[in-house]
Design an enzyme around this catalytic site. Sequence first.
Site, short mmCIF file in Angstrom:
data_model
loop_
_atom_site.label_atom_id
_atom_site.label_comp_id
_atom_site.label_asym_id
_atom_site.label_seq_id
_atom_site.Cartn_x
_atom_site.Cartn_y
_atom_site.Cartn_z
N TYR A 91 0.93 -1.36 -0.08
CA TYR A 91 0.19 -0.05 -0.07
C TYR A 91 0.89 1.33 -0.01
CZ TYR A 91 0.66 1.03 5.14
OH TYR A 91 1.33 1.33 6.21
N CYS A 92 0.15 2.37 -0.39
CA CYS A 92 0.85 3.71 -0.38
C CYS A 92 -0.16 4.80 -0.07
CB CYS A 92 1.50 3.96 -1.83
SG CYS A 92 0.09 4.36 -3.11
N TRP A 93 -0.07 5.79 -0.27
CA TRP A 93 -1.01 7.02 0.37
C TRP A 93 -2.63 6.54 -0.22
CZ3 TRP A 93 -2.56 10.04 3.85
CH2 TRP A 93 -3.43 10.95 3.41
N TYR A 120 -3.35 4.01 2.38
CA TYR A 120 -3.22 4.41 3.65
C TYR A 120 -4.44 5.58 3.94
CZ TYR A 120 -2.47 6.98 7.97
OH TYR A 120 -2.59 7.88 9.14
#
Length: 347
Positions: A91-93, A120
Amino acid sequence: MKNLLVSLADLPAFEEIIDVRTPLEFADDHIPGAINAPVLSNEERVIVGTLYKQDPFAATKLGAGLVAKNIGAHLASTFKDKPQNWRPLIYCWRGGKRSGSMATWLNLIGWKAWQLEGGYKAYRGQVLQLLETLPAASRFIVLAGHTGCGKTRLLHALAQNGAQTLDLEGLARHRGSVLGSFPATSQPSQKSFDSQLTRQLARFDPARPVFVEAESKRVGQIQLPASLMLAIRAADCILVQARFEDRIRFLCDDYASLFDYPANFKTRLSRLVETHGKVVLAHWNGLIDEGKKAELFAELISKHYDPAYKRSSQSNYLRLSDARPLLIDPSGDLNACARQLIVDFAA
């Protein structure tokens, strides 16, 4: 190649969660249990972001090269010993390019990598939603009382004897008063605190009481959720008490390290100058210089802490007038006291 997407509900199915955001983003907060394998460093993200405002194509090309370089570095280090059946969640932002790039390369190699839909940001939204609802599911018992009466000692004894406890000061890494910051320890970010608090609240058995110390809405720099404040301010209370001389002893023990750093100690007390004036602050600074712990804490109790408690506690905690009194005696058996409270407040 289309990456495989999963939602927050699928998190428990993954043994390894990879956060590909920058180290600063990860330090601010992250999904519990995740490890950080950034595809852009803190500095690289700033460079790419600045360039993007001027030339999106050039920024995208530069970012792609940096991401490819960093993914290659992780393959040679972070992921080098992963077995063929490894299936991480990435996952990222917002579940966009950064996590998509990592997942694509891992899948091309032969691993089965999944990408968290919403990233996130979706997790943070879930945390905020849970903070609105979880506090109402618990039956809180509030340990109220003056500063230095032994509330934290009692809370720890309750935890050691099997009670459900919510240690807000422990989570916030701050004792909640003007002198309350922990030595050599910084407070977590607000987002990190929220995540830890959510995990703690979610673990509680609603059939059993949860003991918690009375707190103001701020613990150092940490803001407590309004929903939690409503729940604990309407809860049953135990009025924890201690003799004046014992309170001085407790504070001398709890804040002994402050005298090792007198300049820092004086800086903290300087926040009280508007309330108590320069003459009183100069007197207290003199007590610090002379190492007169008992004398200083006796004055802080009588001139600062107790008047502040009198102004705020009765209006904040609705059932404080009906609270059960409990005297903390340093020579007594605090564990036995805790066990009796657990029995008395059992559902």
